[in-house]
Design an enzyme around this catalytic site. Structure first.
Site, PDB file in Angstrom:
ATOM      1  N   GLY A 251       0.775  -1.183   0.139  1.00  0.00           N
ATOM      2  CA  GLY A 251      -0.052   0.007  -0.013  1.00  0.00           C
ATOM      3  C   GLY A 251       1.017   1.092  -0.031  1.00  0.00           C
TER       4      GLY A 251
ATOM      5  N   ASP B  24       9.882   5.960   8.374  1.00  0.00           N
ATOM      6  CA  ASP B  24       9.600   5.658   9.555  1.00  0.00           C
ATOM      7  C   ASP B  24       8.581   6.641  10.195  1.00  0.00           C
ATOM      8  OD1 ASP B  24      10.087   4.051  11.763  1.00  0.00           O
ATOM      9  OD2 ASP B  24      11.086   5.588  12.924  1.00  0.00           O
TER      10      ASP B  24
ATOM     11  N   TYR C 162      -3.119   3.191  15.216  1.00  0.00           N
ATOM     12  CA  TYR C 162      -3.512   4.087  16.138  1.00  0.00           C
ATOM     13  C   TYR C 162      -4.776   4.659  15.658  1.00  0.00           C
ATOM     14  CZ  TYR C 162       0.659   3.386  18.840  1.00  0.00           C
ATOM     15  OH  TYR C 162       1.595   2.573  19.884  1.00  0.00           O
TER      16      TYR C 162
ATOM     17  N   HIS D 114      -0.152  11.590   6.652  1.00  0.00           N
ATOM     18  CA  HIS D 114       1.329  12.123   7.063  1.00  0.00           C
ATOM     19  C   HIS D 114       2.402  11.651   6.043  1.00  0.00           C
ATOM     20  CE1 HIS D 114       0.327   8.629   9.165  1.00  0.00           C
ATOM     21  NE2 HIS D 114       1.629   8.342   9.414  1.00  0.00           N
TER      22      HIS D 114
END
Length: 210
Positions: A10, A62, A171, A195
Site C-alpha cells: 500500500g 519511519d 492508532y 502524514h
C-alpha cells in the site's frame, strides 16, 4: 528504479500517486532499526544500510504517533508500543489529560550515493549539525565519507480520543482529525490528509528535479 523499502504494498501504491512517471519498486529488506528519540535518525540509518545492500536509489520511511501530554510518547517507539502495550492502553494514558493534542509524523529518507543540496530537509555533508542529528554512519571511516541522506517530513495534527471506527489500522481508532478518527475515514479521505502522503508530496516535488 526507486526502491521503496517496505513490506507494505500500500505504501508503494501511495508513492506512485505522488511520483509521476518515476518507476517505483517494492523491496523487502530487514534493515537495522536503531533506537533514537526522533524518526529522522532511524530512517536515515535504514536508507544508508539499504543503499549499501542494493546499490540503487532507496526510500525508507519511519512514522509514529506523538502525544503532547505524554512528552511525544509513543513517538518513534509506536510500533513496539502497539505490539506490546496496545492501542487502548495508549488511549488510557492520555484519557485524563486536559491537553489531548497529538500528531502523526512520517519521515522519508532518500539515499542514492550521490551528493545533493541541503533543501528542503537537509542531511548531507555540507550540514554537519543535521548530519550529526541524523546519527553517525557506522560504516564510514570519517564523517566526510558518510553517505548523504535527504529527509522529508509529513505531519497531520489532531487529538487523542476514545476508540471509534472500524477501518484503518494501528492508532487510527484513537486519533481524530477534523471531527473524524482515522478509523472512521474512507481510504480516499485518509490518503488525502495522510502524514506519509504529505512527506511524499515534498519528496515528489524534489525528486522530479533530481
Amino acid at each position: 528504479m526507486l526502491n521503496y523499502v517496505t513490506t507494505n504494498p500500500g505504501k508503494v501504491r501511495e508513492a506512485v500517486q505522488y511520483l509521476g512517471d518515476a518507476e517505483v519498486g517494492q523491496v523487502d529488506f530487514d534493515y537495522t532499526e536503531i533506537q533514537a528519540p526522533e524518526l529522522g535518525p532511524i530512517a536515515a540509518h535504514g536508507a544508508r544500510e539499504a543503499y549499501r545492500q542494493f546499490g540503487e536509489p532507496v526510500l525508507v520511511d519511519d512514522a509514529g504517533l506523538f502525544v503532547d501530554a505524554l512528552g511525544g510518547f509513543p513517538g518513534p517507539y509506536s510500533s513496539y508500543v502497539e505490539d506490546t502495550v496496545g492501542v487502548d492502553r495508549v488511549w488510557k494514558l492520555g484519557e485524563g489529560e486536559e491537553n489531548r493534542r497529538a500528531e502523526f509524523r512520517c519521515v522519508l529518507a532518500y539515499c542514492d550515493g550521490e551528493e545533493f543540496r541541503a533543501s528542503p530537509d537537509p542531511i548531507d555533508r555540507d550540514d554537519r549539525v543535521a548530519a550529526a542529528a541524523a546519527g553517525a554512519d557506522e560504516n564510514a571511516e570519517e564523517e566526510e565519507d558518510a553517505l548523504p541522506v535527504k529527509l522529508f517530513e509529513g505531519v497531520v495534527r489532531g487529538r487523542l480520543v476514545a476508540p471509534r471506527g472500524e477501518g484503518g489500522f494501528g492508532y487510527d481508532p484513537i486519533f481524530e482529525h477534523d471531527g473524524k478518527t482515522m478509523a472512521e475515514m474512507s481510504t480516499e479521505e485518509k490518503n488525502a490528509i495522510s502524514h506519509r502522503g504529505r512527506a511524499l508530496a515534498k519528496f515528489g516535488e524534489w525528486f522530479a528535479e533530481r
